[in-house]
Design an enzyme around this catalytic site. Structure first.
Site, PDB file in Angstrom:
ATOM      1  N   ALA A 126       0.650  -1.035  -0.044  1.00 31.56           N
ATOM      2  CA  ALA A 126       0.254   0.136  -0.169  1.00 31.56           C
ATOM      3  C   ALA A 126       0.822   1.161  -0.025  1.00 31.56           C
ATOM      4  O   ALA A 126       1.207   1.660   1.065  1.00 31.56           O
ATOM      5  CB  ALA A 126      -1.084   0.028   1.393  1.00 31.56           C
ATOM      6  N   TRP A 152       8.993   1.713   4.722  1.00 29.98           N
ATOM      7  CA  TRP A 152       9.288   2.936   4.234  1.00 29.98           C
ATOM      8  C   TRP A 152       9.414   4.125   5.495  1.00 29.98           C
ATOM      9  O   TRP A 152       9.081   5.361   5.142  1.00 29.98           O
ATOM     10  CB  TRP A 152       8.852   3.458   3.182  1.00 29.98           C
ATOM     11  CG  TRP A 152       8.846   2.531   1.869  1.00 29.98           C
ATOM     12  CD1 TRP A 152       7.623   2.012   1.460  1.00 29.98           C
ATOM     13  CD2 TRP A 152       9.963   1.957   1.187  1.00 29.98           C
ATOM     14  NE1 TRP A 152       7.987   1.017   0.300  1.00 29.98           N
ATOM     15  CE2 TRP A 152       9.215   0.960   0.271  1.00 29.98           C
ATOM     16  CE3 TRP A 152      11.072   1.960   1.372  1.00 29.98           C
ATOM     17  CZ2 TRP A 152      10.119   0.092  -0.477  1.00 29.98           C
ATOM     18  CZ3 TRP A 152      11.941   1.108   0.542  1.00 29.98           C
ATOM     19  CH2 TRP A 152      11.318   0.124  -0.325  1.00 29.98           C
ATOM     20  N   ILE A 153       9.674   3.639   6.643  1.00 31.80           N
ATOM     21  CA  ILE A 153       9.265   4.430   7.905  1.00 31.80           C
ATOM     22  C   ILE A 153      10.778   5.323   8.146  1.00 31.80           C
ATOM     23  O   ILE A 153      11.706   4.859   8.599  1.00 31.80           O
ATOM     24  CB  ILE A 153       8.720   3.895   9.244  1.00 31.80           C
ATOM     25  CG1 ILE A 153       7.803   3.170   8.749  1.00 31.80           C
ATOM     26  CG2 ILE A 153       8.492   4.734  10.092  1.00 31.80           C
ATOM     27  CD1 ILE A 153       6.653   3.852   7.889  1.00 31.80           C
ATOM     28  N   GLY A 334      32.655  17.322 -13.888  1.00 33.78           N
ATOM     29  CA  GLY A 334      33.109  16.254 -14.813  1.00 33.78           C
ATOM     30  C   GLY A 334      33.694  15.329 -13.853  1.00 33.78           C
ATOM     31  O   GLY A 334      32.978  14.996 -12.843  1.00 33.78           O
ATOM     32  N   GLY A 335      34.816  14.552 -14.217  1.00 31.75           N
ATOM     33  CA  GLY A 335      35.342  13.483 -13.320  1.00 31.75           C
ATOM     34  C   GLY A 335      35.391  13.958 -11.805  1.00 31.75           C
ATOM     35  O   GLY A 335      34.776  12.745 -11.221  1.00 31.75           O
ATOM     36  N   GLU A 358       6.708  11.124  -0.220  1.00 28.82           N
ATOM     37  CA  GLU A 358       5.559  11.744   0.081  1.00 28.82           C
ATOM     38  C   GLU A 358       4.846  12.111  -1.148  1.00 28.82           C
ATOM     39  O   GLU A 358       4.417  13.224  -1.707  1.00 28.82           O
ATOM     40  CB  GLU A 358       5.893  13.408   0.883  1.00 28.82           C
ATOM     41  CG  GLU A 358       6.647  12.918   1.863  1.00 28.82           C
ATOM     42  CD  GLU A 358       6.461  13.963   3.136  1.00 28.82           C
ATOM     43  OE1 GLU A 358       5.796  14.883   2.726  1.00 28.82           O
ATOM     44  OE2 GLU A 358       7.339  13.866   3.954  1.00 28.82           O
ATOM     45  N   THR A 360       4.712   9.910  -5.079  1.00 21.08           N
ATOM     46  CA  THR A 360       5.533  10.136  -6.275  1.00 21.08           C
ATOM     47  C   THR A 360       5.159  11.248  -7.167  1.00 21.08           C
ATOM     48  O   THR A 360       3.905  11.822  -7.049  1.00 21.08           O
ATOM     49  CB  THR A 360       5.393   8.826  -7.170  1.00 21.08           C
ATOM     50  OG1 THR A 360       4.090   8.741  -7.721  1.00 21.08           O
ATOM     51  CG2 THR A 360       5.796   7.509  -6.191  1.00 21.08           C
TER      52      THR A 360
END
Lengths: 375, 259
Positions: A126, A152-153, A334-335, A358, A360
């Site tokens: 979910a 995903w806390i 750059g590099g 929060e 997508t």
């Protein structure tokens, strides 16, 4: 800045950033350590409770100013800025729907600056579709018993409380409720943190509720009001992410400008070549427009007008722009930009998640289009 | 207990500091702030206040912008401020500054303890506290890393390379503190809001009854006649280790008289 005090607040934020955050950020991000002490320092200065009313223990600062504080912090340490925004999110339901008793017993501590919160909404199955969540609270004598796993806390394992949205009734989106669960509740466990691409100092993990008992007075808002609270909190939270992404992009731009001025090739600084000069100009335009879009949304919110659509626009703009600007900063260096000796590559890694969490950026477009089409 | 803290507004040490044509500190080219070494004195005062009763007054001598140093101290938690500000003060040396501070402190009311920092971060002379004690007729306990007040006495420890002295004096007294004494707090947002309502007195030379001839460039006993930028750091010597790196290092250190 609307007042002298707001200017002083930004000055204070810069001072704390310069003295406390800047000397620690590189080592901590490399080691992936959660800087809990930094949050205490921010909390003691009142920077963790700015946007909420003074009567509740907050700073009573307009969102417009609070977000600039978040941006300042993000320009030095993105993980910490995201943490500040997440903490504000965890307080939101109790601020808007808590009873006076809850605002006294729970919210005082949440806004004291000593505590740090986590926001438990998503589950493995979910994510964007939060109404399909399965973590469930069953009412029993004296309270509720929560069972399930949240995913995903942020701040998992470090938070002092978990603002958690769980299913109390089989009524789809209308069957969710919000609870403030203390971190030391029996049966609450935190899994091994995720191995992430960026935001190394923001620990993210699954949180499992194994028949966790919560007292009835920890139900915030009406039973069934959870979805509404979660979405309202996210409207405000998205502005925090937009501001943080803007600060991150500003840091990347500043680094790129400095480097382009110093780096000599073909007998001149590389910034003098139009190919790079125009890149820098586009980066500046991207950062400025991101800032304008979150400030516009914040002013609507401060004026008490609807701001949900504009918050989604700001989140979409600021985070897409941050991805672009940080990627271009690596290119300008750059590099050197591709090495961990410069922070450009960290900025780029940190930017990616802002397009994801929060809501997508696909969800932001959904929110915006629904507002436009009145769906 | 009434505590007076002397604070100074200085150019940010992280900026590119320089002098003006009259060999005084350039206060326009670089942003100014409360001298970081004075934050320790403010913090020490606030700690004493919090552990008992009393009031903390901060006193500064400086141009208009120096009000920022007072404001920052008030935001940290001091109760009231005094700002001595007068165009004629420009260029005052340490002795003249100590005169102004002494007169301002006398005018500000009853006090038990005068606190100062180790030194300013711009002048770094570290003599104003001693001069001030002399002018106020107070015992001086300078450069201490601890501070206790009990009954009518103040006690502090002064650390040096060879020994640590414990110094005691009867109140009222003047104490200057080092950067080892505490960890200065940051202002809180509530402190920022509260500072708006705290009283700040701005006094001119006339208010203090100090003759303009005793201060400023002309009234100062010392004068900066010239200045030179510190030469840029020279390139270091690289010792290549061909099995004799240790010997070479030792020789280098011996040649420079480090060992």
């Amino acid at each position: 800045m609307p007042t002298d005090e707001s200017a002083d607040l930004i000055e204070l934020t810069r001072e704390v950033c310069r003295r406390e955050l800047a000397p620690r950020v590189d080592a901590a991000e490399a080691a992936g350590e959660m800087p809990r002490e930094i949050f205490r320092t921010l909390g003691r200065s009142g920077l963790l409770s700015l946007p909420y009313d003074e009567e509740l223990g907050g700073g009573g600062v307009p969102y417009e100013v609070y977000l600039q504080v978040v941006e300042e912090i993000a320009s030095v340490w993105m993980s910490v800025a995201v943490g500040v925004s997440v903490h504000a999110l965890t307080c939101f339901p109790t601020v808007t729907a808590g009873t006076p008793a809850q605002q006294e017993s729970l919210l005082r501590d949440m806004l004291s600056g000593e505590l740090l919160g986590a926001y438990c909404l998503s589950e493995r199955e979910a994510g964007s579709d939060i109404a399909s969540m399965r973590t469930r609270a069953v009412e029993h004598e004296g309270g509720f018993s929560i069972r399930g796993t949240k995913a995903w806390i942020s701040h998992a394992g470090h938070a002092d409380y978990y603002t958690s949205f769980v299913r109390t009734d089989d009524l789809g989106g209308k069957g969710l409720s919000c609870f403030v669960v203390p971190a030391d509740a029996a049966g609450l466990t935190v899994a091994t943190p995720e191995r992430k691409m960026g935001l190394a100092c923001d620990p993210v993990a699954e949180v499992t509720f194994d028949d966790v008992h919560v007292d009835a007075d920890r139900l915030v808002g009406e039973r069934g009001q959870g979805m509404q609270l979660a979405l309202a909190a996210l409207d405000a939270g998205r502005l925090g992410i937009a501001a943080a992404a803007t600060g991150l992009a500003q840091a990347a731009l500043d680094l790129a400008v400095r480097y382009a001025g110093e780096r000599q090739q073909f007998g001149r600084s590389i910034g003098g070549f139009q190919g790079l000069g125009f890149m820098l100009a586009d980066m500046e335009a991207a950062v400025s427009s991101a800032r304008s879009s979150y400030l516009f949304a914040a002013r609507l919110k401060d004026a008490g007008r609807p701001f949900s659509k504009q918050a989604a626009v700001a989140k979409l703009m600021a985070t897409d722009n941050a991805m672009k600007v940080t990627t271009d900063a690596v290119q300008v260096l750059g590099g050197a930009g591709y090495t961990a000796d410069f922070p450009a590559e960290r900025f780029m890694r940190d930017a990616k998640v802002t397009q994801i969490f929060e809501g997508t950026n696909q969800i932001q477009r959904l929110v915006i289009s629904r507002h436009l089409l009145n769906h | 207990m009434n505590i007076v803290v002397c604070v100074k507004y200085v150019p940010d040490a992280q900026g590119d500091r320089t002098f003006k044509d009259d060999n005084t500190t350039d206060r326009e080219g670089v942003d100014g702030l409360l001298s970081e070494l004075d934050e320790y004195a403010v913090e020490a005062a606030l700690k004493l206040k919090e552990s008992g009763e009393g009031e903390v007054t901060v006193v500064t001598v400086g141009p208009e912008a120096a009000a920022d140093a007072v404001k920052k101290s008030l935001q940290m938690g001091a109760d009231k401020g005094v700002h001595v500000c007068d165009d004629a003060i420009h260029g005052s040396d340490a002795a003249a500054t100590s005169l102004l501070l002494a007169e301002a402190i006398k005018k500000s009311g009853e006090y038990d303890l005068v606190l100062a920092g180790l030194a300013s971060t711009d002048g770094t002379m570290s003599v104003v506290p001693a001069m001030l004690a002399e002018r106020l007729g107070l015992p001086q306990v300078t450069q201490v890393s601890t501070l206790e007040v009990e009954g009518g006495t103040v006690k502090g420890r002064r650390d040096s390379d060879v020994a640590s002295d414990t110094i005691e004096a009867s109140l009222p007294a003047l104490v200057s503190v080092t950067d080892q004494i505490n960890e200065p707090r940051y202002p809180s947002f509530k402190g920022i809001m509260a500072a708006k309502k705290k009283p700040v007195e701005t006094w001119s030379l006339a208010d203090l009854g100090v003759d303009a001839e005793r201060v400023g460039l002309a009234g100062s006993w010392t004068k900066v006649t010239s200045f030179a930028k510190r030469p840029p750091r020279e390139k270091g010597e690289i010792v290549t280790d061909e099995g004799d790196g240790g010997t070479k290092l030792a020789e280098y250190l011996a040649a420079q008289k480090f060992v």
